[in-house]
Design a protein around this motif. Structure first.
Motif, PDB file in Angstrom:
ATOM      1  N   ASP A  95       0.834  -1.198   0.000  1.00  0.00           N
ATOM      2  CA  ASP A  95       0.000   0.000   0.000  1.00  0.00           C
ATOM      3  C   ASP A  95       0.872   1.252   0.000  1.00  0.00           C
ATOM      4  N   ARG A  96       1.945   1.260   0.809  1.00  0.00           N
ATOM      5  CA  ARG A  96       2.868   2.403   0.846  1.00  0.00           C
ATOM      6  C   ARG A  96       3.481   2.639  -0.531  1.00  0.00           C
ATOM      7  N   LEU A  97       3.873   1.561  -1.198  1.00  0.00           N
ATOM      8  CA  LEU A  97       4.472   1.697  -2.530  1.00  0.00           C
ATOM      9  C   LEU A  97       3.459   2.177  -3.561  1.00  0.00           C
ATOM     10  N   ARG A  98       2.214   1.698  -3.464  1.00  0.00           N
ATOM     11  CA  ARG A  98       1.171   2.179  -4.386  1.00  0.00           C
ATOM     12  C   ARG A  98       0.969   3.688  -4.228  1.00  0.00           C
ATOM     13  N   ARG A  99       0.905   4.153  -2.958  1.00  0.00           N
ATOM     14  CA  ARG A  99       0.719   5.583  -2.710  1.00  0.00           C
ATOM     15  C   ARG A  99       1.912   6.391  -3.204  1.00  0.00           C
ATOM     16  N   LEU A 100       3.108   5.852  -3.050  1.00  0.00           N
ATOM     17  CA  LEU A 100       4.310   6.529  -3.529  1.00  0.00           C
ATOM     18  C   LEU A 100       4.309   6.648  -5.048  1.00  0.00           C
ATOM     19  N   VAL A 101       3.936   5.579  -5.730  1.00  0.00           N
ATOM     20  CA  VAL A 101       3.858   5.603  -7.195  1.00  0.00           C
ATOM     21  C   VAL A 101       2.780   6.596  -7.644  1.00  0.00           C
ATOM     22  N   ALA A 102       1.628   6.600  -6.972  1.00  0.00           N
ATOM     23  CA  ALA A 102       0.557   7.545  -7.327  1.00  0.00           C
ATOM     24  C   ALA A 102       1.035   8.982  -7.158  1.00  0.00           C
ATOM     25  N   LEU A 103       1.757   9.255  -6.083  1.00  0.00           N
ATOM     26  CA  LEU A 103       2.298  10.598  -5.875  1.00  0.00           C
ATOM     27  C   LEU A 103       3.271  10.956  -6.986  1.00  0.00           C
ATOM     28  N   GLY A 104       4.151  10.005  -7.324  1.00  0.00           N
ATOM     29  CA  GLY A 104       5.102  10.246  -8.411  1.00  0.00           C
ATOM     30  C   GLY A 104       4.394  10.515  -9.724  1.00  0.00           C
ATOM     31  N   ASP A 105       3.344   9.753 -10.015  1.00  0.00           N
ATOM     32  CA  ASP A 105       2.580   9.968 -11.247  1.00  0.00           C
ATOM     33  C   ASP A 105       1.962  11.356 -11.271  1.00  0.00           C
ATOM     34  N   ARG A 106       1.397  11.767 -10.130  1.00  0.00           N
ATOM     35  CA  ARG A 106       0.786  13.113 -10.072  1.00  0.00           C
ATOM     36  C   ARG A 106       1.831  14.199 -10.273  1.00  0.00           C
ATOM     37  N   SER A 111       1.629  20.039 -16.126  1.00  0.00           N
ATOM     38  CA  SER A 111       0.713  21.015 -15.544  1.00  0.00           C
ATOM     39  C   SER A 111      -0.262  21.490 -16.605  1.00  0.00           C
ATOM     40  N   ARG A 112      -1.528  21.580 -16.231  1.00  0.00           N
ATOM     41  CA  ARG A 112      -2.564  22.015 -17.169  1.00  0.00           C
ATOM     42  C   ARG A 112      -2.492  23.533 -17.334  1.00  0.00           C
ATOM     43  N   GLY A 113      -2.600  23.970 -18.555  1.00  0.00           N
ATOM     44  CA  GLY A 113      -2.631  25.400 -18.828  1.00  0.00           C
ATOM     45  C   GLY A 113      -1.258  26.034 -19.007  1.00  0.00           C
ATOM     46  N   ARG A 114      -0.185  25.292 -18.752  1.00  0.00           N
ATOM     47  CA  ARG A 114       1.146  25.861 -18.949  1.00  0.00           C
ATOM     48  C   ARG A 114       1.582  25.658 -20.393  1.00  0.00           C
ATOM     49  N   THR A 115       2.426  26.511 -20.859  1.00  0.00           N
ATOM     50  CA  THR A 115       2.975  26.366 -22.213  1.00  0.00           C
ATOM     51  C   THR A 115       4.415  25.989 -22.159  1.00  0.00           C
TER      52      THR A 115
END
Length: 115
Positions: A95-106, A111-115
């Motif tokens: 579970d800790r590793l899943r959360r770490l990977v999700a954080l890394g993915d985010r 970033s939306r709206g950046r050029t």
């Protein structure tokens, strides 16, 4: 749980727990399983494996058992299996590793709206 777990498990410890999740294994079987499940990236010497097994035994995350060697017909080998505590630690670590990977993915998402 030990203090070591707060920072995450050592890769060899995690791989041993994962291998034992499939059932009891003896040392040589674990060496083969670790190489297979890591796609050859984790090759462990017997001395390192037995140090990891002793650590996991000390923490009561695994227990010793005897499993007969059906292929050779020889005497039972010293084998290891996951304990209930080991099952819990493995679930927590995954579970800790899943959360770490999700954080890394985010963090890696553009970033939306950046050029």
């Amino acid at each position: 749980m030990s203090k070591t777990h707060n920072a995450g498990l050592k890769p060899v410890d995690l791989h041993v727990l994962l291998a034992l999740r499939r059932g009891a294994r003896h040392g040589y079987g674990l060496i083969e399983d670790l190489a297979e499940q890591s796609e050859g990236r984790l090759r462990i010497a017997p001395g390192s494996l037995y140090a990891a097994l002793q650590r996991l035994l000390d923490w009561a995350w695994i227990v010793e058992c005897s499993v007969s060697d059906k292929q050779s017909g020889g005497p039972p080998r010293r084998s290891y299996q996951l304990s209930r505590a080991g099952e819990r630690v493995l679930a927590i670590e995954l579970d800790r590793l899943r959360r770490l990977v999700a954080l890394g993915d985010r963090r890696l998402e553009p970033s939306r709206g950046r050029t």
